[in-house]
Design an enzyme around this catalytic site. Sequence first.
Site, PDB file in Angstrom:
ATOM      1  N   TYR A  45      18.461  38.860  36.090  1.00 45.28           N
ATOM      2  CA  TYR A  45      17.812  39.282  34.849  1.00 45.28           C
ATOM      3  C   TYR A  45      17.648  38.096  33.898  1.00 45.28           C
ATOM      4  CZ  TYR A  45      18.348  44.230  36.001  1.00 45.28           C
ATOM      5  OH  TYR A  45      18.245  45.468  36.588  1.00 45.28           O
ATOM      6  N   LYS A  62      51.072  53.380  34.571  1.00 46.86           N
ATOM      7  CA  LYS A  62      49.971  53.874  33.750  1.00 46.86           C
ATOM      8  C   LYS A  62      48.662  53.219  34.196  1.00 46.86           C
ATOM      9  CE  LYS A  62      50.508  50.379  30.115  1.00 46.86           C
ATOM     10  NZ  LYS A  62      50.657  50.137  28.671  1.00 46.86           N
TER      11      LYS A  62
END
Length: 396
Positions: A289, A58
């Site tokens: 940033y 999965k």
Amino acid sequence: MAWEQSGIRLCLVPPFTIKEMSAPFRSYVLVSREQIARNFRNVRSVVGPQVEVACVVKADAYGHGALEVARVLSAEGAKWLAVSSVDEGVQLRGGGIHGARILVMGGFLAYEGDAVVEFDLTPAIHSLAQIRDVDRLAAASGKPIRYHLKIDSGMGRLGTRASAAEILATLADTRHASMEGLMTHFASAADYTSPQTAAQLAYFHDICQALRLAGISAPHLHTSSTNAIGYGRTEGWHTLVRAGHALYGYVSPARGDAPPRLLDVKPALTWKAKLLAVKELPEGALVGYGGSFRAARAMRIGILGAGYADGIFHRLSNRGKVIADGKLTAILGTVSMDLTTIDLSHTTALAAGDDVTLLGTEGECSLDAQQLAKVAGTISYNILCSISARVRRVYV
């Protein structure tokens, strides 16, 4: 170096070794087919020939690429593959995976019923109402759909909390679909400070015994995934186990007084990113940033062509490490969407276009998903599943 195109995934042509590999992508993972095969063989050896192994692929095989991993496992003789959704099962069938049974652990929604039949998928059923739904689907299609009934034994997610008597009454009214499996899922299999696993197993066994006394026996019983396999909770192995994390080289660390780990598995994935630039910063320069890092001295930095959109966790800002020129080195400043800045003060050997290792081994230095997860405040599953689709998968 020769490459074989396959969608966005590429396959390296022998005889190159992992040490010699550098793929022509900003960010990519190398997935070792042989390591996945070895991990599967190890799981199979540990549980023995009487227990079948369902291979969990999965979530794109935990970021490793579901179709290619399924091909490897099918070639190794895997009889069961497990996915989360009908869509994941359909993709495997569409990719040519036909020999193995596919268990859809997340069940199916009403509009997915036709696909369950058309692509020969085996749904996990989570309620008495769903038993009736799948029975009507089998009657309408004229095909004897097989399903696995999931018992909620105490995890509180999917699964029925109905009593054995209620289950028996529903089974008596549904004759077109057949219940071939009974399953549950452990919430705390690696936690030996908790009695939860024993309590869940007792609940599940009580349901199974009550059904058996009424003449209902499912050929497949399964409760155990990687941690219950890895730490030898043999009373929960039954006839089938579901191996996921172990196939990709991981077993969760145990808590409490755990027995020795039985599984000897190793990571199958190496993650690399290329340097886009190398530059010198003066003392006091700000990085990223918000200027969240200030250079305490003159230093050399490198800018990687990967950021949080590729799966480098934002929480690794000013905390995480990578391997550059064989040594651990720090992530500097805030991880950006597409870029990550690292300290290269220790080396003059790297330049733009060279690889840096985000997960894997260089010389004596290693970083695995569990180490990254500890720093990022998450789990190793999350690290692997978060490597985004734009990071190229290369199979070796």
